[in-house]
Design a protein around this motif. Structure first.
Motif, PDB file in Angstrom:
ATOM      1  N   LEU A 151     -13.005   4.827  -1.573  1.00 40.07           N
ATOM      2  CA  LEU A 151     -12.464   6.059  -1.023  1.00 40.07           C
ATOM      3  C   LEU A 151     -11.344   6.597  -1.905  1.00 40.07           C
ATOM      4  N   ILE A 152     -11.199   7.928  -1.895  1.00 39.62           N
ATOM      5  CA  ILE A 152     -10.046   8.566  -2.531  1.00 39.62           C
ATOM      6  C   ILE A 152      -9.334   9.379  -1.456  1.00 39.62           C
ATOM      7  N   VAL A 153      -8.033   9.160  -1.332  1.00 42.38           N
ATOM      8  CA  VAL A 153      -7.244   9.784  -0.275  1.00 42.38           C
ATOM      9  C   VAL A 153      -6.150  10.646  -0.890  1.00 42.38           C
ATOM     10  N   GLY A 154      -6.058  11.897  -0.447  1.00 43.14           N
ATOM     11  CA  GLY A 154      -4.959  12.739  -0.904  1.00 43.14           C
ATOM     12  C   GLY A 154      -5.244  14.215  -0.735  1.00 43.14           C
ATOM     13  N   GLY A 155      -4.380  14.895  -0.017  1.00 47.71           N
ATOM     14  CA  GLY A 155      -4.474  16.351   0.122  1.00 47.71           C
ATOM     15  C   GLY A 155      -3.554  17.013  -0.885  1.00 47.71           C
ATOM     16  N   GLN A 156      -2.445  17.568  -0.401  1.00 44.30           N
ATOM     17  CA  GLN A 156      -1.465  18.188  -1.287  1.00 44.30           C
ATOM     18  C   GLN A 156      -0.076  17.758  -0.851  1.00 44.30           C
ATOM     19  N   GLY A 157       0.694  17.208  -1.788  1.00 46.32           N
ATOM     20  CA  GLY A 157       2.031  16.721  -1.494  1.00 46.32           C
ATOM     21  C   GLY A 157       2.953  16.927  -2.672  1.00 46.32           C
ATOM     22  N   HIS A 158       4.006  16.117  -2.733  1.00 47.54           N
ATOM     23  CA  HIS A 158       5.046  16.369  -3.742  1.00 47.54           C
ATOM     24  C   HIS A 158       4.594  16.041  -5.159  1.00 47.54           C
ATOM     25  N   THR A 159       3.523  15.254  -5.337  1.00 43.18           N
ATOM     26  CA  THR A 159       3.055  14.930  -6.687  1.00 43.18           C
ATOM     27  C   THR A 159       1.868  15.788  -7.132  1.00 43.18           C
ATOM     28  N   THR A 160       1.364  16.649  -6.252  1.00 41.71           N
ATOM     29  CA  THR A 160       0.111  17.364  -6.542  1.00 41.71           C
ATOM     30  C   THR A 160       0.225  18.308  -7.737  1.00 41.71           C
ATOM     31  N   ASN A 161       1.293  19.065  -7.811  1.00 37.69           N
ATOM     32  CA  ASN A 161       1.423  20.000  -8.928  1.00 37.69           C
ATOM     33  C   ASN A 161       1.502  19.277 -10.264  1.00 37.69           C
ATOM     34  N   ALA A 162       2.194  18.134 -10.293  1.00 37.21           N
ATOM     35  CA  ALA A 162       2.258  17.339 -11.519  1.00 37.21           C
ATOM     36  C   ALA A 162       0.859  16.861 -11.911  1.00 37.21           C
ATOM     37  N   LEU A 163       0.058  16.457 -10.913  1.00 38.27           N
ATOM     38  CA  LEU A 163      -1.312  16.023 -11.177  1.00 38.27           C
ATOM     39  C   LEU A 163      -2.146  17.177 -11.734  1.00 38.27           C
ATOM     40  N   LEU A 208     -13.992  11.009   0.871  1.00 37.60           N
ATOM     41  CA  LEU A 208     -12.738  11.641   0.468  1.00 37.60           C
ATOM     42  C   LEU A 208     -11.945  12.003   1.711  1.00 37.60           C
ATOM     43  N   GLU A 209     -10.634  11.852   1.624  1.00 33.46           N
ATOM     44  CA  GLU A 209      -9.722  12.348   2.655  1.00 33.46           C
ATOM     45  C   GLU A 209      -8.842  13.387   1.981  1.00 33.46           C
ATOM     46  N   GLU A 210      -8.833  14.633   2.491  1.00 45.48           N
ATOM     47  CA  GLU A 210      -8.212  15.734   1.757  1.00 45.48           C
ATOM     48  C   GLU A 210      -7.126  16.489   2.529  1.00 45.48           C
ATOM     49  N   LYS A 211      -6.729  15.984   3.674  1.00 52.50           N
ATOM     50  CA  LYS A 211      -5.772  16.743   4.491  1.00 52.50           C
ATOM     51  C   LYS A 211      -4.344  16.207   4.454  1.00 52.50           C
ATOM     52  N   SER A 212      -4.156  14.993   3.984  1.00 57.63           N
ATOM     53  CA  SER A 212      -2.831  14.383   4.068  1.00 57.63           C
ATOM     54  C   SER A 212      -1.845  15.001   3.079  1.00 57.63           C
ATOM     55  N   THR A 213      -0.576  14.973   3.460  1.00 55.56           N
ATOM     56  CA  THR A 213       0.480  15.575   2.647  1.00 55.56           C
ATOM     57  C   THR A 213       1.584  14.590   2.298  1.00 55.56           C
ATOM     58  N   ASN A 214       1.551  13.391   2.856  1.00 54.84           N
ATOM     59  CA  ASN A 214       2.588  12.394   2.568  1.00 54.84           C
ATOM     60  C   ASN A 214       2.016  11.002   2.784  1.00 54.84           C
ATOM     61  N   SER A 215       2.794   9.982   2.425  1.00 53.40           N
ATOM     62  CA  SER A 215       2.298   8.605   2.527  1.00 53.40           C
ATOM     63  C   SER A 215       1.937   8.228   3.951  1.00 53.40           C
ATOM     64  N   GLY A 216       2.675   8.761   4.924  1.00 54.74           N
ATOM     65  CA  GLY A 216       2.396   8.445   6.319  1.00 54.74           C
ATOM     66  C   GLY A 216       1.025   8.905   6.750  1.00 54.74           C
ATOM     67  N   ASN A 217       0.732  10.189   6.546  1.00 58.18           N
ATOM     68  CA  ASN A 217      -0.605  10.602   6.990  1.00 58.18           C
ATOM     69  C   ASN A 217      -1.698  10.314   5.972  1.00 58.18           C
ATOM     70  N   ASN A 218      -1.332   9.908   4.728  1.00 65.44           N
ATOM     71  CA  ASN A 218      -2.333   9.259   3.871  1.00 65.44           C
ATOM     72  C   ASN A 218      -2.976   8.104   4.637  1.00 65.44           C
ATOM     73  N   ILE A 219      -2.127   7.305   5.269  1.00 62.56           N
ATOM     74  CA  ILE A 219      -2.612   6.116   5.973  1.00 62.56           C
ATOM     75  C   ILE A 219      -3.250   6.471   7.312  1.00 62.56           C
ATOM     76  N   THR A 220      -2.595   7.285   8.126  1.00 62.25           N
ATOM     77  CA  THR A 220      -3.170   7.589   9.448  1.00 62.25           C
ATOM     78  C   THR A 220      -4.498   8.333   9.295  1.00 62.25           C
ATOM     79  N   ASN A 221      -4.585   9.236   8.315  1.00 55.96           N
ATOM     80  CA  ASN A 221      -5.854   9.945   8.098  1.00 55.96           C
ATOM     81  C   ASN A 221      -6.923   9.025   7.532  1.00 55.96           C
ATOM     82  N   LEU A 222      -6.509   8.092   6.663  1.00 55.21           N
ATOM     83  CA  LEU A 222      -7.452   7.096   6.157  1.00 55.21           C
ATOM     84  C   LEU A 222      -8.022   6.270   7.299  1.00 55.21           C
TER      85      LEU A 222
END
Length: 265
Positions: free
Chosen positions: A68-80, A117-131
């Motif tokens: 699985l790949i987990v990640g929506g848009q958060g503080h590191t997204t623009n750098a990525l 894929l999980e694409e809605k999370s915005t921080n480490s907390g909901n990275n996990i809860t959404n996963l």
């Protein structure tokens, strides 16, 4: 012997960037956890670009049942996005989630895609809860999970998972290991990694993690915001944190409220 700045940064990095396996193989997994395979290998979108190579290794070595790949848009997204524009200009990044972008790199390099894929999370907390919600929705087991996040954020990701899935065996495998060296009064990394943070950003991320991991009123543990399970921080790690924070008082990153959604979302 007096600790140097490089020593302190490497101590913080070693603490934050946990790897519970000697290598990403079925043999290492079985030797330590008596598991032939983990239920899932999860790459988180906060990682630098070289994290995709760890996912590819995991898939090639068949260390998990699902990938699985987990990640929506958060503080590191623009750098990525900036790094992908630089190294993979053929991959569209506008409005794309971290999971989408990493999945596109995976497909480009191997012809394969992640299972979910999980694409809605915005921080480490909901990275996990959404996963966890995704695993439940698809009726996937979560007895043993290999979590792979950027080395600066790995320990916090595991502590978050420990809070919300206390019965799950969490296996840490930070997406890279790197050391800082000092030469001619300049800090350098000991090796090149694709998409690696600039040194200033790396220091900011490390300092921000230690401040979050503390179980204090201002931290993320139960005595503070209660986002993560309690984490024991050794005294030498705390001492290194305070020395570096004193040198860089403006680099202790606070949470960006734009990404601080409720963990229940």
């Amino acid at each position: 012997m007096k600790e140097t700045l490089a020593d302190d940064l490497n101590l913080l990095s070693a603490f934050c960037g946990v790897r519970d396996l000697t290598d990403l193989s079925q043999n290492a997994l079985y030797q330590k956890y008596q598991l032939k395979k983990a239920d899932a290998f999860v790459l988180f979108g906060g990682s630098i670009l070289s994290g995709i190579d760890v996912l590819i290794t995991a898939m090639n070595n068949q260390v998990a049942t699902n990938y699985l790949i987990v990640g929506g848009q958060g503080h590191t997204t623009n750098a990525l996005r900036l790094k992908i524009n630089q190294f993979y200009p053929q991959i569209p990044t506008k409005n794309a989630s971290e999971a989408q972008m990493f999945n596109a790199i995976l497909q480009l390099k191997t012809g394969k895609t992640a299972d979910y894929l999980e694409e809605k999370s915005t921080n480490s907390g909901n990275n996990i809860t959404n996963l966890l919600q995704l695993l439940e929705t698809h009726e996937l087991k979560k007895d043993g999970l290999i979590l792979c996040q950027d080395a600066t954020m790995q320990r916090r990701m595991a502590a978050t998972c420990s809070k919300f899935a206390p019965n799950t065996t969490i296996i840490n495998y930070a997406s890279y290991k790197v050391k800082v060296m000092e030469k001619d009064n300049q800090l350098h990394f000991d090796r090149k990694l694709l998409g690696m943070w600039e040194m200033d950003q790396y220091i900011t991320l490390l300092l921000g993690e230690i401040s979050r991991l503390q179980n204090t009123p201002s931290g993320y543990g139960p005595a503070g915001k209660n986002f993560i399970a309690p984490v024991f921080i050794p005294q030498d790690v705390l001492a290194a944190f305070y020395r570096v924070a004193k040198l860089f008082p403006n680099k202790v990153r606070t949470a960006n409220p734009a990404y601080a959604k409720s963990l229940e979302n």
